[in-house]
Design a protein around this motif. Sequence first.
Motif, PDB file in Angstrom:
ATOM      1  N   MET A 136       0.840  -1.204   0.000  1.00 53.15           N
ATOM      2  CA  MET A 136       0.000   0.000   0.000  1.00 53.15           C
ATOM      3  C   MET A 136       0.868   1.244   0.000  1.00 53.15           C
ATOM      4  SD  MET A 136      -3.052  -0.442   2.701  1.00 53.15           S
ATOM      5  CE  MET A 136      -4.292  -1.701   2.506  1.00 53.15           C
ATOM      6  N   PRO A 137       0.553   2.229  -0.798  1.00 51.25           N
ATOM      7  CA  PRO A 137       1.319   3.477  -0.742  1.00 51.25           C
ATOM      8  C   PRO A 137       1.048   4.181   0.590  1.00 51.25           C
ATOM      9  CG  PRO A 137      -0.574   3.696  -2.237  1.00 51.25           C
ATOM     10  CD  PRO A 137      -0.552   2.276  -1.766  1.00 51.25           C
ATOM     11  N   ALA A 138       2.109   4.705   1.188  1.00 44.60           N
ATOM     12  CA  ALA A 138       1.947   5.288   2.513  1.00 44.60           C
ATOM     13  C   ALA A 138       1.516   6.750   2.467  1.00 44.60           C
ATOM     14  CB  ALA A 138       3.246   5.160   3.304  1.00 44.60           C
ATOM     15  N   ALA A 139       1.450   7.312   1.241  1.00 42.75           N
ATOM     16  CA  ALA A 139       1.191   8.747   1.092  1.00 42.75           C
ATOM     17  C   ALA A 139      -0.035   9.171   1.907  1.00 42.75           C
ATOM     18  CB  ALA A 139       0.996   9.092  -0.373  1.00 42.75           C
ATOM     19  N   ASN A 140      -1.131   8.508   1.689  1.00 39.69           N
ATOM     20  CA  ASN A 140      -2.301   8.786   2.515  1.00 39.69           C
ATOM     21  C   ASN A 140      -2.858   7.450   2.986  1.00 39.69           C
ATOM     22  OD1 ASN A 140      -4.725   9.428   3.692  1.00 39.69           O
ATOM     23  ND2 ASN A 140      -5.306  10.939   2.147  1.00 39.69           N
ATOM     24  N   LEU A 141      -2.197   6.921   4.003  1.00 40.34           N
ATOM     25  CA  LEU A 141      -2.558   5.582   4.477  1.00 40.34           C
ATOM     26  C   LEU A 141      -4.036   5.481   4.897  1.00 40.34           C
ATOM     27  CD1 LEU A 141      -1.631   2.672   5.082  1.00 40.34           C
ATOM     28  CD2 LEU A 141      -1.031   3.455   7.375  1.00 40.34           C
ATOM     29  N   PRO A 142      -4.556   6.443   5.682  1.00 40.25           N
ATOM     30  CA  PRO A 142      -5.961   6.309   6.076  1.00 40.25           C
ATOM     31  C   PRO A 142      -6.899   6.172   4.879  1.00 40.25           C
ATOM     32  CG  PRO A 142      -4.890   8.024   7.355  1.00 40.25           C
ATOM     33  CD  PRO A 142      -3.904   7.613   6.301  1.00 40.25           C
ATOM     34  N   ALA A 143      -6.667   6.986   3.836  1.00 38.81           N
ATOM     35  CA  ALA A 143      -7.542   6.922   2.656  1.00 38.81           C
ATOM     36  C   ALA A 143      -7.382   5.578   1.946  1.00 38.81           C
ATOM     37  CB  ALA A 143      -7.228   8.072   1.720  1.00 38.81           C
ATOM     38  N   THR A 144      -6.148   5.069   1.904  1.00 41.28           N
ATOM     39  CA  THR A 144      -5.906   3.770   1.256  1.00 41.28           C
ATOM     40  C   THR A 144      -6.601   2.651   2.026  1.00 41.28           C
ATOM     41  OG1 THR A 144      -3.741   4.658   0.701  1.00 41.28           O
ATOM     42  CG2 THR A 144      -4.092   2.321   0.286  1.00 41.28           C
ATOM     43  N   LEU A 145      -6.541   2.725   3.354  1.00 37.79           N
ATOM     44  CA  LEU A 145      -7.210   1.712   4.185  1.00 37.79           C
ATOM     45  C   LEU A 145      -8.720   1.744   3.921  1.00 37.79           C
ATOM     46  CD1 LEU A 145      -5.249   2.380   7.516  1.00 37.79           C
ATOM     47  CD2 LEU A 145      -5.157   0.248   6.200  1.00 37.79           C
ATOM     48  N   LEU A 146      -9.245   2.941   3.812  1.00 35.84           N
ATOM     49  CA  LEU A 146     -10.689   3.078   3.588  1.00 35.84           C
ATOM     50  C   LEU A 146     -11.082   2.528   2.215  1.00 35.84           C
ATOM     51  CD1 LEU A 146     -13.455   4.001   4.448  1.00 35.84           C
ATOM     52  CD2 LEU A 146     -12.878   6.330   3.754  1.00 35.84           C
ATOM     53  N   GLU A 147     -10.238   2.816   1.228  1.00 37.80           N
ATOM     54  CA  GLU A 147     -10.503   2.297  -0.121  1.00 37.80           C
ATOM     55  C   GLU A 147     -10.550   0.771  -0.125  1.00 37.80           C
ATOM     56  OE1 GLU A 147      -7.685   3.334  -3.452  1.00 37.80           O
ATOM     57  OE2 GLU A 147      -8.235   5.313  -2.629  1.00 37.80           O
TER      58      GLU A 147
END
Length: 384
Positions: free
Chosen positions: A1-12
Motif C-alpha cells: 500500500m502506498p503510505a502517502a495517505n494511508l488512512p484513505a488507502t485503508l478506507l478504499e
Amino acid sequence: MPAANLPATLLEFLRPRLPEMLSVLRKFVVAESPSLEKSSADRCCGVIAAEWRKRGARVERIAQKHRGDHLRVVVGPQASRADGQLLVLGHYDTVYASGTLAKMPFRVSGGKAYGPGTFDMKAGIVQALFALEALQKGASLRKRVVFLWTSDEEIGSDSSRKLLEGEARRSAAVFVLEPSFGSRGLLKTARKGVGEAQIIVHGRASHAGLAPEEGVNAVHEMARQIVRLEQWNDMRRGISVNVDVIEGGTRVNVIAERARAVVDLRALREADVRRLEKRLRALRPVTRGAHLEVHANFNRAPMERKVSAALFARAKSLASQMGLTLGECVAGGGSDGNLTAALGVPTLDGLGAVGDGAHSAREYVVTRTMPSRSALLAALLAAS
Ligand SMILES: [Zn+2]
C-alpha cells in the motif's frame, strides 16, 4: 500500500468489504451471548475466535469458571521485536437473554443492521477484525497489538478486570470499541465514574395504633435522607445521585423497623467522587433512635478528558485524511475504558459502531459507517 495517505488507502480497501463485514456480524449476533449464560457465551466466544484464527492471528482462549471465556488475540511483531504494545478492548457479552433473537432477529434493512448486541458491541469486534485485514495488506505495525474480547462488561467486569488492567499497564494506548454516540458517531473522550450506595435505616417496630410513641419509623427516616441526597445533584458539574430502589416496612399497622435504598452515583471528576464518598460516610440520622448503615462503592472511576486528549487529536487528524469529521462527547455511562483510564494509560473510547438503541429492542448499526470506522481503527494502530 502506498503510505502517502494511508488512512484513505485503508478506507478504499475496506469500503467494498461491507457485505463480508455484515455476514460476519450476522454470525456474531446469531450466536447469542448473555453475560449470565456461560454455555451460550462460550459458543459465541468460539465463533469469534474462529474468525480471528482464520486471519492468522494468535488467539488464546482464557477459560472462566462462571462467565464466558475471554479471548486474547495478538497480532504484529513478536514481543521481542515490537516497540511496545497497544490494546484494543471490547466485550462480546450482551444484556439480552437467550431466545431474544426470536423477537428481535438479525436483519439488515434501510441501511441499518438490527439485532441484539449489534451496536453494543459486536459490530465493533467486526470492525476490528477487518481493520486487521486491511493492515495485513501492507501497513506495518510498529507495536504489537493485543485485542481483548471479554464476556462480562455488561455486569461490571468482575472476571475480566484483572486481565484487562494487566494488559493496559503494558500498553502505550488503549482503544475501546464501545459504541460511539449519536448519528455523527462522536467518540467518548470522558466518561462519568459510576458508583452504587446502599443505605439501610434501622428503626424500632411498634403497634401503630396502641403504642406509636414507642416506634422509630425507618421509612420516615429514609424519606428525609432521600430529600438530602437529592440535593447533591449538580448537572453542571456532572454529578448525579439517584435513589432508584427503595423498600421498607412490613404491614400497615406496624411502624416500619427497617428501610433500604439503593442509590446510583455518577461523577465526572475524581475529586467529586471522593466528595460524594465523604458525604455518604457523614450521613447522620435525623430521627431520634434511628440508625443508619451506609455502604458505598465506585466500581468505575471517572475517565477524565486529559487521558483521551492526545489520542483524540490523532484520531481526528487521521479521520480528516479520509475526508471525515470526528467529534467527541462526554458519556454518562461507564465502560472498561474507565478502568484503563484510571491507571493513567491513554484511552480513547467510543471507537466502535455508529448507531443507536443500545440495550433496547430497536438497537441498530448504521452499516455504511462500518468500513470507515474500521479504517480509522487500522490507521490509529498503524500510527501509534
Ligand atoms: Zn458495551
